[in-house]
Structures are given as structure tokens and as C-alpha cells.
Design a protein around this motif. Structure first.
Motif, mmCIF file in Angstrom:
data_model
loop_
_atom_site.group_PDB
_atom_site.id
_atom_site.type_symbol
_atom_site.label_atom_id
_atom_site.label_comp_id
_atom_site.label_asym_id
_atom_site.label_seq_id
_atom_site.Cartn_x
_atom_site.Cartn_y
_atom_site.Cartn_z
ATOM 1 N N SER A 195 39.028 81.040 148.810
ATOM 2 C CA SER A 195 40.197 81.166 147.937
ATOM 3 C C SER A 195 41.292 80.191 148.352
ATOM 4 O O SER A 195 41.943 79.571 147.504
ATOM 5 C CB SER A 195 40.728 82.606 147.985
ATOM 6 O OG SER A 195 39.757 83.510 147.497
ATOM 7 N N GLU A 196 41.496 80.043 149.671
ATOM 8 C CA GLU A 196 42.495 79.097 150.163
ATOM 9 C C GLU A 196 42.094 77.660 149.837
ATOM 10 O O GLU A 196 42.943 76.818 149.543
ATOM 11 C CB GLU A 196 42.685 79.272 151.668
ATOM 12 C CG GLU A 196 43.377 80.570 152.045
ATOM 13 C CD GLU A 196 43.501 80.745 153.539
ATOM 14 O OE1 GLU A 196 42.944 79.907 154.285
ATOM 15 O OE2 GLU A 196 44.141 81.720 153.973
ATOM 16 N N LEU A 197 40.787 77.394 149.899
ATOM 17 C CA LEU A 197 40.292 76.069 149.537
ATOM 18 C C LEU A 197 40.608 75.762 148.077
ATOM 19 O O LEU A 197 41.100 74.679 147.746
ATOM 20 C CB LEU A 197 38.782 76.009 149.762
ATOM 21 C CG LEU A 197 38.024 74.781 149.254
ATOM 22 C CD1 LEU A 197 38.568 73.518 149.903
ATOM 23 C CD2 LEU A 197 36.542 74.918 149.526
ATOM 24 N N LEU A 198 40.356 76.738 147.183
ATOM 25 C CA LEU A 198 40.660 76.547 145.769
ATOM 26 C C LEU A 198 42.154 76.374 145.556
ATOM 27 O O LEU A 198 42.586 75.511 144.783
ATOM 28 C CB LEU A 198 40.148 77.744 144.965
ATOM 29 C CG LEU A 198 40.401 77.686 143.452
ATOM 30 C CD1 LEU A 198 39.729 76.462 142.833
ATOM 31 C CD2 LEU A 198 39.913 78.965 142.782
ATOM 32 N N ILE A 237 43.860 73.027 143.910
ATOM 33 C CA ILE A 237 44.682 73.069 142.699
ATOM 34 C C ILE A 237 46.083 72.531 142.978
ATOM 35 O O ILE A 237 46.635 71.753 142.189
ATOM 36 C CB ILE A 237 44.750 74.507 142.150
ATOM 37 C CG1 ILE A 237 43.366 74.966 141.687
ATOM 38 C CG2 ILE A 237 45.742 74.597 140.993
ATOM 39 C CD1 ILE A 237 43.301 76.432 141.308
ATOM 40 N N THR A 238 46.653 72.939 144.114
ATOM 41 C CA THR A 238 48.007 72.493 144.458
ATOM 42 C C THR A 238 48.069 70.975 144.588
ATOM 43 O O THR A 238 48.983 70.325 144.055
ATOM 44 C CB THR A 238 48.471 73.149 145.772
ATOM 45 O OG1 THR A 238 48.450 74.574 145.625
ATOM 46 C CG2 THR A 238 49.883 72.702 146.129
ATOM 47 N N MET A 239 47.091 70.393 145.290
ATOM 48 C CA MET A 239 47.084 68.941 145.474
ATOM 49 C C MET A 239 46.840 68.228 144.154
ATOM 50 O O MET A 239 47.426 67.161 143.897
ATOM 51 C CB MET A 239 46.033 68.547 146.507
ATOM 52 C CG MET A 239 46.312 69.092 147.899
ATOM 53 S SD MET A 239 45.103 68.574 149.138
ATOM 54 C CE MET A 239 45.595 66.876 149.371
ATOM 55 N N ALA A 240 45.992 68.807 143.291
ATOM 56 C CA ALA A 240 45.758 68.200 141.981
ATOM 57 C C ALA A 240 47.043 68.175 141.157
ATOM 58 O O ALA A 240 47.374 67.162 140.522
ATOM 59 C CB ALA A 240 44.657 68.961 141.238
ATOM 60 N N ILE A 241 47.788 69.284 141.180
ATOM 61 C CA ILE A 241 49.040 69.352 140.419
ATOM 62 C C ILE A 241 50.060 68.349 140.962
ATOM 63 O O ILE A 241 50.765 67.689 140.198
ATOM 64 C CB ILE A 241 49.603 70.787 140.462
ATOM 65 C CG1 ILE A 241 48.683 71.724 139.664
ATOM 66 C CG2 ILE A 241 51.018 70.839 139.906
ATOM 67 C CD1 ILE A 241 49.047 73.192 139.781
ATOM 68 N N LEU A 242 50.128 68.224 142.290
ATOM 69 C CA LEU A 242 51.049 67.249 142.887
ATOM 70 C C LEU A 242 50.688 65.825 142.465
ATOM 71 O O LEU A 242 51.583 65.014 142.172
ATOM 72 C CB LEU A 242 51.029 67.380 144.411
ATOM 73 C CG LEU A 242 51.657 68.650 144.996
ATOM 74 C CD1 LEU A 242 51.438 68.703 146.502
ATOM 75 C CD2 LEU A 242 53.145 68.713 144.672
ATOM 76 N N SER A 296 42.199 66.051 146.692
ATOM 77 C CA SER A 296 42.006 67.216 145.840
ATOM 78 C C SER A 296 40.586 67.246 145.278
ATOM 79 O O SER A 296 39.944 68.309 145.212
ATOM 80 C CB SER A 296 43.017 67.206 144.689
ATOM 81 O OG SER A 296 42.709 68.187 143.726
ATOM 82 N N LEU A 297 40.087 66.076 144.890
ATOM 83 C CA LEU A 297 38.733 65.988 144.344
ATOM 84 C C LEU A 297 37.695 66.359 145.400
ATOM 85 O O LEU A 297 36.719 67.071 145.114
ATOM 86 C CB LEU A 297 38.489 64.573 143.827
ATOM 87 C CG LEU A 297 37.211 64.304 143.023
ATOM 88 C CD1 LEU A 297 37.135 65.222 141.818
ATOM 89 C CD2 LEU A 297 37.162 62.852 142.590
ATOM 90 N N ILE A 298 37.901 65.904 146.626
ATOM 91 C CA ILE A 298 36.998 66.242 147.727
ATOM 92 C C ILE A 298 36.958 67.756 147.936
ATOM 93 O O ILE A 298 35.884 68.369 148.042
ATOM 94 C CB ILE A 298 37.426 65.530 149.023
ATOM 95 C CG1 ILE A 298 37.213 64.014 148.906
ATOM 96 C CG2 ILE A 298 36.653 66.078 150.227
ATOM 97 C CD1 ILE A 298 37.806 63.229 150.050
ATOM 98 N N LEU A 299 38.136 68.381 147.985
ATOM 99 C CA LEU A 299 38.207 69.822 148.200
ATOM 100 C C LEU A 299 37.630 70.587 147.010
ATOM 101 O O LEU A 299 36.998 71.634 147.183
ATOM 102 C CB LEU A 299 39.657 70.243 148.451
ATOM 103 C CG LEU A 299 40.301 69.690 149.725
ATOM 104 C CD1 LEU A 299 41.747 70.148 149.825
ATOM 105 C CD2 LEU A 299 39.529 70.112 150.962
ATOM 106 N N GLY A 300 37.854 70.074 145.799
ATOM 107 C CA GLY A 300 37.325 70.727 144.608
ATOM 108 C C GLY A 300 35.806 70.717 144.580
ATOM 109 O O GLY A 300 35.163 71.719 144.223
#
Length: 265
Positions: free
Chosen positions: A117-120, A124-129, A187-191
Motif C-alpha cells: 500500500s505504501e508502494l502504491l 501515485i504521489t510521485m506521479a502527481i508531482l 514513479s514508473l519504476i515503483l508503479g
């Protein structure tokens, strides 16, 4: 630790693109903090299990990430090879993200779900930034074209005086993209890591995945044209505007067509 690591890579990317020594120093000290945290966690883990942690794939990944950070700090300090450090730590970030958010290295299912959940959340947070940075860059390019048109038609007046000069507008657009691209990449890597954990049958040709890689490519081309090809002016502003339109298509259209993205669940 992962967030600090990501910020460090962001500053190394700024230095890589724009030869910014201040950004390089900030990146180095952030990376040093990451290394210190990794070392403390490693020592505590060794004490807890009573052996050196390399017997499982997850222990090996953590030790491998620690070695990469250690080597990159040493290279930075002794050899001053900043680009080697930058690319090494992109690899290190991928490894530490896989280790941190992979649930198999913990016996607690609750903890595993919490980490995922923290990964998601981080993804999302980094994608929005990154989207915010691209949006502001888009606005600067729009203003650039307005100013360019007023100057070309020699429309001197209050409106022209209220707009900033072309060089500053182009520079701000460029800086925002320097910030946005590495954040979006991380963000893409984490996603992708989250998708592997939650969706074993991940479809690589999902519209959202394809769209995200297209966004990364078009903005990387923008930086390439600016830095390597020395492009500037109206053509670069138009490319930036077109790139942001692709961001909107990826966010709204490809997101709605995706088989797994969060607003469809």
C-alpha cells in the motif's frame, strides 16, 4: 529511505543535465544519509538473525543495494565521476525498491500488505508531482508563445510588459521538465513494481503502461533537443506543449482504458 534515495537521484539528474554543482552536493549528502540508514538497518538485521544476511534473495538484494551505494559514494569522493554515480544509483534505487516493497521477505501478511500500500501511495504521489511539474512547464511554454507572438507583431503595450522575457520563460519550462522527468521515471519504476506484486498476469501492452513510456520518451526527447542539440525558441515550446497533451491523453484516455489502474478498481 526510498524517498530520500529518490530525491538524491533527482538532484543528480539536475546536475547531469545542467552541470549544477550545488545540486550535486545536495545529492551527495542525501545519498550519504541513505547509506547511513542502510548501514544501520543492516547492522541491526545482522544482530537480530545472528549471521550475515546473504542467504536469501531478499537479503542478497539489500546487501547488493548497499554495496552499490557504498561504491558510488566512494567513486564520487575519490574519482569525481558524477555521471557514473548517477547511473549507478538509478540501478541501486530499482534494487532497493524491489527489496523494500517485495512482501516475501517478511512473515507478516499484514506488514506485506502495508508495504505494498505504501508502494502504491509513493508511486501515485510521485506521479502527481511529475504531472504538476509538466503542467507548469506547459504554462510557461504557452506564455512563451504569447510573448513571442506579441514581439513578432511588435505589439508594444501593457500586456507585453507584464509578461516575462522569452529567455526566462524558456529556462523555467526547461527546469520544470528537468524536475519532472526523473520523478516520473521513479514513479514508473515503483508503479511497475506494484503491478508485479499485485497483478501476477501483468499485461505489458496495457494502454496505461504504453502511454506512460511514451510520456517518458517525449519529455526525454525534449531534454535531448535542449541540451545536446541546443534547440530553443518556438519549436521547443511547441514540442513541450505537444508533450503535455500526451500527458493528458495518458492520464484521462489511457487511464480509462487500462485494465488495472487505480481509478478502475
Amino acid at each position: 529511505m526510498v524517498i530520500l534515495y529518490a530525491i538524491s537521484i533527482l538532484f543528480y539528474f539536475i546536475d547531469f543535465i545542467d552541470t549544477n554543482r550545488k545540486a550535486n552536493r545536495i545529492a551527495f549528502w542525501l545519498l550519504a544519509i541513505v547509506w547511513l540508514m542502510q548501514t544501520i538497518f543492516l547492522c541491526f538485521y545482522v544482530i537480530e538473525i545472528g549471521r550475515f544476511p546473504v542467504l536469501t534473495i531478499f537479503e542478497g538484494l539489500y546487501f547488493y543495494a548497499w554495496v552499490l551505494v557504498t561504491l558510488s559514494l566512494t567513486i564520487n569522493k575519490l574519482l569525481k565521476m558524477d555521471f557514473i554515480v548517477f547511473f549507478t544509483n538509478i540501478l541501486g534505487f530499482i534494487i532497493i525498491a524491489i527489496h523494500t516493497f517485495a512482501p516475501a521477505h517478511t512473515d507478516s501478511n499484514v506488514m506485506a500488505e502495508r508495504l505494498i500500500s505504501e508502494l502504491l501511495f509513493t508511486h501515485i504521489t510521485m506521479a502527481i508531482l511529475s504531472y504538476a511539474a509538466f503542467s507548469l512547464s506547459f504554462v510557461f511554454s504557452i506564455v512563451y508563445l504569447i510573448q513571442y507572438d506579441l514581439l513578432k507583431r511588435k505589439k508594444w503595450g501593457q500586456r507585453l510588459r507584464r509578461l516575462s522575457d522569452l529567455t526566462k520563460l524558456e529556462t523555467m519550462s526547461y527546469i520544470l521538465n528537468i524536475i519532472g522527468v526523473p520523478i516520473f521515471l521513479l514513479s514508473l519504476i515503483l508503479g511497475i513494481q506494484w503491478a508485479f506484486l499485485k497483478l501476477p498476469g501483468l499485461i505489458w501492452y496495457d494502454p496505461k503502461i504504453i502511454g506512460s513510456f511514451i510520456v517518458l520518451i517525449v519529455y526525454s526527447v525534449f531534454l535531448y533537443m535542449k541540451v545536446r542539440r541546443q534547440k530553443s525558441g518556438k519549436s521547443l515550446a511547441l514540442w513541450n506543449i505537444a508533450s503535455f497533451l500526451i500527458v493528458l491523453i495518458n492520464f484521462f484516455l489511457f487511464g480509462s482504458l487500462s485494465s488495472f489502474h487505480f481509478w478502475n478498481t
